[in-house]
Design an enzyme around this catalytic site. Structure first.
Site, mmCIF file in Angstrom:
data_model
loop_
_atom_site.group_PDB
_atom_site.id
_atom_site.type_symbol
_atom_site.label_atom_id
_atom_site.label_comp_id
_atom_site.label_asym_id
_atom_site.label_seq_id
_atom_site.Cartn_x
_atom_site.Cartn_y
_atom_site.Cartn_z
ATOM 1 N N GLU A 23 0.833 -1.208 0.000
ATOM 2 C CA GLU A 23 0.000 0.000 0.000
ATOM 3 C C GLU A 23 0.870 1.261 0.000
ATOM 4 O O GLU A 23 0.545 2.253 -0.647
ATOM 5 C CB GLU A 23 -0.936 0.009 1.220
ATOM 6 N N ASP A 64 -4.990 -9.860 -7.502
ATOM 7 C CA ASP A 64 -5.313 -8.914 -8.574
ATOM 8 C C ASP A 64 -4.132 -8.246 -9.288
ATOM 9 O O ASP A 64 -3.845 -8.531 -10.453
ATOM 10 C CB ASP A 64 -6.296 -7.862 -8.062
ATOM 11 N N GLU A 122 -19.664 -5.591 -2.881
ATOM 12 C CA GLU A 122 -18.281 -6.058 -2.789
ATOM 13 C C GLU A 122 -18.134 -7.504 -3.270
ATOM 14 O O GLU A 122 -17.246 -7.808 -4.063
ATOM 15 C CB GLU A 122 -17.801 -5.973 -1.333
ATOM 16 N N GLU A 170 -12.800 -0.088 -9.407
ATOM 17 C CA GLU A 170 -12.424 -1.101 -10.416
ATOM 18 C C GLU A 170 -13.395 -1.190 -11.590
ATOM 19 O O GLU A 170 -12.985 -1.420 -12.728
ATOM 20 C CB GLU A 170 -12.275 -2.472 -9.754
ATOM 21 N N THR A 229 -1.738 0.328 -10.123
ATOM 22 C CA THR A 229 -2.997 -0.199 -9.604
ATOM 23 C C THR A 229 -3.741 0.803 -8.731
ATOM 24 O O THR A 229 -4.878 0.561 -8.352
ATOM 25 C CB THR A 229 -2.757 -1.526 -8.840
#
Length: 546
Positions: free
Chosen positions: A135, A271, A386, A449, A537
């Site tokens: 992150e 992902d 979600e 996304e 991302t």
């Protein structure tokens, strides 16, 4: 709280790198054109588009203004109570994450003010004992590098390098594999470090774009070297997993074993490890063949093992990406799950299809993106949850809607009996739309996304209906998530009875990603062209070397 400025480049390492991987050399190859050749729009089309873009800009300015007023230099604003929250080491995550959005949206005064503020961030000081290296890399390093690529403001490169020097110490382990949940102040004190025996594959496999871009800009190969070692291990073990071509969601970095686990998905926990394969091919100018090779092998396996077609009342020609469980004897099956997070995959397949001239992948990308758009439209608020399950077609070929089969699967998942009144009771209590068999996580946390793939597919195909879908998505999100200050996550997107609960949470990706993609789909196509930039991302565009 640990404080006091430290120059991380001067902190000794326990495990010196003796041989360095250099960046690929040579003139970057001419990559296939990605973007659609958009025709010139007439004045009415332009006015219509710019009105929509202006609405997105207003949403951004409102949320950013509230962050500035109530949570300046904190990681997040709490959008209902107006408090501040530090979730990512307290280094102003929302501010750094939003730098390039400010630039792209033409908010240059706010951008300059923000850059001046970020100069004071001290990466030697945090109240958190442990930081998430992934992150930190995608939000902070990605934010600094992208804003530098766009503005050429040298202060941003200084901060990216400062952070990069620190993050190299997460790779200071006996095998040079990174620690993903890292006790940064222990490293500062020189404590021995070992990579973790259980780590998420996305967190170890998704550092490479940011580290590579830092090496490209600075000419210093250390960052490229650190992540290239990791990706070489991915390449070496790709064919040795239970699903050859894919890597499982959990891997062992300590023992350098990427093969042992039995769950495979393009979604959560995996992902961006897949997302970065075609993007690294572009970022390295096509000069490193391993990324095309890994992408092709991974997507062949993903298509075979994880993609499925849901049965829908309108017989929609769509695909969903699920989760495969396959053991060492190659026994197992597919969990017919869908996730909002995995909606990025449509854009990934479409981009890979263009970069590698694979029409099949472009077609898959269209069906996956259309699947997420369909799911948005099928829910009462016009927003996807979600995590959910749907009833599957037996194959990826069309199958006729069968209400009886849907009812049967609803009951099976709930563990009830197939009495007609019982079925209707479950559907009513669970608030299930036709085709959905369970809503496993009903939240919407301002995720990007779905609009990410809608934007990428629009830029690749020019399909006008995607702009219309984006506008419907934006309005649904704005209408339901708006607070007195900004926007907040939703507790349950299945409610249509006026009891929609907005929660006191606004992650930095709302400004960094979601609103950026909405803004770009209503902007001129040459603003951040996919032929000139590739996104990390966290939606930070990096310039592709020419």
């Amino acid at each position: 709280m640990f404080g006091g400025h430290v120059d991380w480049s001067q902190v000794p390492k326990q495990h010196t790198v003796t041989s360095m991987h250099a960046l690929p050399t040579g003139k970057p190859k001419k990559l296939p054109k990605v973007q659609y050749q958009f025709p010139t729009e007439d004045s009415s089309e332009k006015k219509f588009r710019e009105e929509r873009r202006s609405a997105v800009l207003d949403a951004f300015k409102r949320a950013y203004g509230s962050y500035k007023e109530h949570a300046w230099m904190a990681d997040e604003l709490t959008p209902i109570s107006g408090q501040k929250r530090n979730t990512f080491a307290g280094w102003a995550a929302t501010l750094v994450d939003a730098l390039d959005t400010l630039w792209i949206m033409g908010l240059k005064d706010e951008f300059n003010e923000a850059v001046a503020a970020t100069v004071s961030i001290d990466f030697a000081s945090t109240s958190q004992e442990e930081i998430n290296v992934f992150e930190t890399t995608i939000r902070y390093m990605g934010g600094f590098l992208s804003a530098y690529d766009l503005s050429a403001d040298e202060r941003l490169l200084v901060k990216a390098k400062e952070l990069g020097e620190m993050l190299l110490h997460a790779f200071d382990t006996p095998n040079h594999m990174p620690i993903t949940r890292w006790r940064v102040m222990d490293a500062r004190r020189g404590a021995p470090q070992t990579a973790d025996p259980v780590t998420l594959v996305a967190e170890i496999g998704s550092l490479v774009m940011e580290f590579t871009r830092l090496s490209q800009i600075t000419g210093d190969p250390r960052w490229f070297d650190a992540t290239h070692r990791v990706m070489k291990l991915f390449e070496e073990q790709q064919s040795k997993t239970h699903v050859p071509g894919m890597w499982p969601i959990l891997v062992n970095a300590r023992d350098m074993d990427l093969t042992w686990h039995d769950t495979f998905t393009l979604g959560a926990m995996s992902d961006s490890a897949y997302e970065y394969l075609p993007k690294m091919h572009a970022l390295l100018g096509g000069l490193e063949p391993m990324y095309e090779k890994m992408y092709r092998a991974a997507m062949d396996a993903a298509i075979r093992y994880t993609l499925w077609r849901p049965m829908t009342p309108d017989n929609a020609d769509i695909l969903i990406a699920g989760m495969a469980h396959v053991d060492a004897e190659h026994k197992g099956g597919l969990d017919f799950q869908g996730q909002h997070l995995v909606c990025f995959a449509g854009g990934m397949f479409a981009l890979g299809g263009k970069l590698f001239n694979e029409q099949t992948h472009l077609d898959v990308g269209k069906k996956l993106t259309d699947g997420c758009v369909w799911t948005y439209k099928a829910m009462p608020l016009g927003i996807m949850p979600e995590v959910m399950h749907m009833i599957e077609c037996p194959t990826n070929e069309p199958c006729e809607w069968n209400e009886e089969a849907w009812h049967k699967e609803v009951v099976r998942r709930k563990g009830g009996n197939s009495d007609a009144s019982e079925v209707q009771k479950i559907i009513a209590e669970e608030r299930l739309q036709p085709g959905f068999t369970s809503l496993d996580d009903r939240r919407y946390i301002l995720r990007p996304e779905a609009i990410e793939s809608v934007f990428i597919l629009y830029r690749i195909t020019g399909r006008k209906d995607l702009q219309e879908s984006a506008w419907q998505m934006f309005n649904a999100i704005q209408e339901n998530t708006k607070t007195s200050l900004a926007n907040g996550a939703l507790a349950d997107v299945s409610r249509e009875d006026g009891k929609v609960t907005v929660t006191d949470s606004m992650e930095s990706f709302w400004l960094a990603e979601t609103l950026k993609y909405f803004y770009l789909i209503f902007s001129e196509p040459d603003l951040i062209s996919l032929d000139d930039f590739t996104f990390n991302t966290e939606a930070h565009p990096f310039r592709i070397p020419k």
